[in-house]
Design an enzyme around this catalytic site. Structure first.
Site, short mmCIF file in Angstrom:
data_model
loop_
_atom_site.label_atom_id
_atom_site.label_comp_id
_atom_site.label_asym_id
_atom_site.label_seq_id
_atom_site.Cartn_x
_atom_site.Cartn_y
_atom_site.Cartn_z
N LYS A 181 -6.46 -5.11 31.37
CA LYS A 181 -5.17 -5.51 30.80
C LYS A 181 -5.24 -6.95 30.30
CE LYS A 181 -1.58 -5.91 33.58
NZ LYS A 181 -0.95 -7.24 33.42
N HIS B 143 -1.43 3.91 45.48
CA HIS B 143 -0.97 3.51 44.15
C HIS B 143 -0.28 4.70 43.49
CE1 HIS B 143 -3.05 -0.01 44.98
NE2 HIS B 143 -3.75 -0.19 43.89
#
Length: 887
Positions: A553, A159
């Protein structure tokens, strides 16, 4: 740039530097490195650069201690006054300074660790201490059984959160070696030589381009992880086992059978994670496995050579066992020439001869020489254990349990594959491919690639062994059918006359809704015949992955934290009811909005039976190099996590967590509802997504060459659904708001309202304490003055006001609950690190704001100014280095 306190420095600067309360040796290192950088800047050939850097540095320090705001306005004006070329140079100078300060702090941490090691007292958060505490509760035999069954399974991912170039990391590593040398200098001449070498390295650091010219390929990312293995992990992991055994056995360690069993297993998504990354193909996956095997086999070959050459025990003092002599004869029969040469050089050293021939067989395995190669690591392990038994029988206990034991541990930990390569793909992709297969006709390129990926896993298992690959993670698992789909794809990929690869399908529950649905999905899947059959063949072991990023999120950090706890509690109960050995796989990032924070604290706050001696998590980007890049810090991190994993299942810890969760269930419910409502009021407001893209460098972050993976799942910024969690967190961090880690907590605490009860919860409820402490760190790294300037880039005063009001409310409540009158008052070392950096981060933030304002002022549709864009990206890298976390 320096930390000097000369008499001509402004009073505010002198006061700031005097208040840092740094340990003397750390202060000396920071001053020395800062002065070396200052000299490099003076010699850089850019007239006035050093003076401009000092001017901005002095202004931001004054602003840090000035409550009126006048000094901050002066600092901002200075940043705006530079030409683009000079602003570029100043940003690079501050970034270099952060790299040096980070190095000095890491060096000080190592000093402290070495001093503590010299006292022969085990830290409270070590495996040895956790073992003794556990034994006092459950008895020594039970504690030993749990110690030997323990597992810590970090999984390295690609990532894109490491903003630092590998060339910069290499330069910093060399500077670290020079700092080690500097600690040991005895004479002035030696000191001059070492400082001269440091000056050369700092000059190189300054002259090295801080931005990658292009994104790394997937295989570049694989090789970056290999560097961590080669330089640290291969030797550090067995050293951890040795240190724990020494703490547990005292003087008997090294001459008695180790109490500790190898508990670390490595995993990797690098080259296997294709969720949203079109650059990870089946070919890349095969190559990634081959690269890892090459590295570990080369490491084992060299280690066996060192061990073999050192085993100069004479047959008269240490007679070989019959099994050892039989092993020698078998190997000599198939490698006659080498055996004759080794026997000639080691005529009466039978143990040495055997291990040196084993080294040749490891080399043959690496080069794929079928006549000599081992079939699998278990075959090598059996031969090494035969050598060990022979040494024990001959009375050479210390040779049996010394360096040979460490080689055995390396084989047990890394096998011939180094790290299990895990595949990850989105459930929607699987559904689409199965629909194509059911429809018949030609398959799309995507469908062919999915089937090739499954075939690649089979190829890896045949080539490198079943431990090399086999876990298949299904992103956004929303039903039992999403898991069964993988088995259908495996059968389709294998064809009618082939056996499909052996796959352990791992569901990944990411969104708030998926976390709530997870127990029901798992209850259904464990009853399915195909899944149940695989459970039986694995000893009823099951792995479930929980995503911290998308849930945060989705509903905000507070509700996500509580939802993750509840999901773990319910999944653990389901596993217990069905006699399943559960491993929860935590998809954590480095930043607070993605589950970041100290791993050991998080482990000790988990629900009862959700750990049970097994802990698996993702490690990525800057976290990999921070935790595993250096030997001493890596040893300490593994020991701390191991201690937490062992302690988490202690009856006292499980009882404490369960009782606290019940006692404060009403607090959790109130916080959950209030925080979600507040979060939704912000992120679901009309026009929020484009406003977010305007007031943060979200769009520009996607231009950084951090990793091969795209920053967005789609092209739109009209909706947050298509935005990955990493740029969501990274962008708020860069804007010095850190919203992803705290928004909604202030309202949640205000809703509860009972300050005394919340303080009690902080003292008694580990999950709540961890949440408050992590938010305190996030807010300490935020800056309201700078946040206001970022928020002013948008045209939504209502949204900006919502953010600032929640920030102030959250800060107020966190300080009152944690005590001390200011953020991080109860964590002085962390507070010191944040204070040391803050004015310097402010300087880079002002430069970044200057660039961002220029970019936002460009006419719509116009080409972005490349010089402004470069300045912004330089500042992004510098802020990431200063704050020490990105996404």
């Amino acid at each position: 740039m320096s930390q000097s306190t000369t008499t001509d420095a402004p009073d505010a600067v002198g006061r700031y530097e005097a208040e840092q309360e740094l340990p003397d040796r750390l202060r000396a290192d920071v001053r020395m490195l800062g002065e070396l950088l200052g000299r490099v800047l003076r010699e850089s050939g850019s007239p006035g650069l050093f003076e401009d850097v000092e001017q901005l540095r002095t202004a931001t320090i004054e602003a840090y201690t000035d409550a009126t705001g006048d000094a901050f306005a002066r600092a901002s004006a200075i940043a705006d006054s530079f030409s683009i070329e000079r602003a570029d140079e100043v940003a690079r100078a501050f970034t270099a300074y952060f790299h040096l300060v980070n190095l000095a702090e890491e060096h000080q941490r190592v000093r402290v660790l070495l001093q503590r090691e010299g006292t022969r007292q085990d830290p409270a958060d070590s495996v040895a201490s956790a073992f003794r505490d556990l034994a006092a509760q459950v008895g020594r035999d039970e504690a030993l059984e749990r110690l030997r069954a323990m597992r810590f399974h970090p999984v390295f991912t690609a990532h894109p959160t490491e903003a630092r170039r590998r060339a910069v990391s290499s330069s910093i590593r060399r500077l670290g070696d020079l700092l080690d040398r500097h600690d040991g200098v005895q004479t002035e001449s030696a000191d001059r030589r070492v400082q001269g070498a440091m000056l050369e390295e700092v000059d190189l650091l300054w002259r090295t381009a801080p931005l990658r010219p292009e994104k790394p390929s997937s295989l570049d990312e694989v090789r970056s992880i290999m560097a961590v293995f080669d330089e640290t992990l291969f030797t550090t992991v067995p050293a951890v086992y040795r240190r724990i055994d020494e703490a547990l056995q005292g003087d008997d360690a090294g001459s008695a059978r180790p109490l500790v069993q190898p508990f670390v297993r490595l995993g990797t998504w690098v080259g296997g994670d294709r969720d949203g990354n079109p650059f990870v193909t089946a070919a890349v996956t095969r190559q990634a496995a081959g690269i890892a095997a090459e590295h570990v086999l080369l490491g084992l070959e060299r280690a066996a050579g060192r061990v073999g050459r050192a085993l100069t025990l004479d047959a008269a003092t240490t007679p070989p066992s019959d099994d050892l002599l039989a092993l020698w004869r078998r190997m000599a029969a198939v490698d006659e020439e080498a055996a004759a040469e080794i026997a000639k050089r080691s005529p009466d050293e039978p143990h040495r001869r055997v291990v040196l021939l084993l080294m040749r067989r490891i080399a043959a395995t690496r080069t794929r020489d079928a006549d000599l190669a081992f079939h699998d690591p278990d075959e090598l392990l059996a031969d090494l254990q035969a050598v060990q038994r022979s040494l024990l029988a001959g009375g050479a206990r210390r040779q049996a349990h010394g360096h040979l034991q460490q080689l055995i541990w390396q084989v047990q930990t890394f096998g011939f594959h180094l790290a299990e390569l895990e595949v990850r793909q989105h459930s929607a992709v699987h559904r689409k491919v199965l629909a194509e297969l059911d429809a018949g006709g030609p398959l799309s390129e995507q469908a062919e690639e999915v089937l090739q990926t499954v075939r690649a896993v089979g190829w890896i298992q045949r080539r490198h062994g079943p431990r090399a690959a086999g876990r298949y993670v299904v992103s956004f698992t929303q039903s039992a059918d999403d898991l069964l789909a993988v088995h259908r794809l495996a059968r389709a990929a294998a064809g009618p006359d082939e056996e499909p690869p052996v796959l352990d399908v791992v569901p990944l529950f990411e969104t708030f809704a998926d976390l709530q649905a997870a127990p029901g999905i798992l209850a259904e899947i464990v009853q399915h015949p195909e899944f149940a059959d695989r459970l039986q063949r694995t000893g009823r072991r099951m792995e479930v992955m929980l995503g911290y990023s998308d849930s945060s999120k989705d509903v905000g950090p507070v509700a996500a934290t509580l939802a993750l706890y509840e999901a773990q509690r319910r999944i653990a109960a389901l596993a217990a009811e069905n006699g399943i050995e559960l491993t929860l796989f935590h998809g954590r990032g480095g930043a607070l909005g993605r589950g970041g924070g100290p791993a050991n604290s998080a482990i000790l706050a988990q629900p009862p039976h959700s750990v049970d001696g097994r802990f698996k998590l993702t490690e990525q980007g800057e976290v990999i190099f921070a935790r595993y890049g250096g030997r001493d810090i890596a040893m300490r991190h593994i020991d701390q996590v191991g201690a937490a994993v062992l302690a988490a299942s202690a009856p006292a810890i499980e009882r404490r967590n369960e009782e606290a969760a019940e006692r404060y269930a009403d607090v959790a419910d109130a916080m959950d509802r209030a925080s979600r409502d507040r979060f939704f009021a912000l992120v679901k407001a009309p026009g929020f997504a484009p406003w977010f893209a305007t007031v943060t460098p979200m769009e520009e972050i996607g231009l950084l060459a951090l990793g091969s993976r795209p920053a967005r799942r789609g092209l739109s910024v009209e909706s947050l659904e298509d935005l990955r969690a990493i740029p969501w967190v990274f962008a708020w961090t860069q804007a010095r708001i850190n919203l992803a880690g705290w928004f909604g907590l202030g309202t949640a605490l205000e809703t509860v309202g009972d300050e005394e009860r919340l303080r009690a919860a902080y003292a008694e409820w580990p999950l709540f304490r961890t949440l408050i402490d992590n938010v305190a760190m996030g807010l300490a790294k935020a800056d309201e003055r700078i946040a206001r300037r970022y928020l002013a880039l948008g045209d939504r005063d209502d949204l900006a006001a919502t953010v600032l009001e929640e920030m102030a409310l959250t800060r107020s409540w966190v300080v009152r609950i944690a005590g001390g009158g200011r953020l991080l008052a109860n964590k002085p070392v962390l507070q010191r690190a944040v204070k040391l950096r803050s004015p310097y981060v402010d300087a880079l933030s002002l430069l970044q704001l200057r660039a961002l304002r220029g970019l936002r002022a460009a006419p719509q549709g116009a080409e972005a100014d490349p010089e402004l864009r470069r300045l912004l990206l330089l500042a992004v890298g510098g802020v990431a280095a200063g704050l020490q976390n990105t996404g």
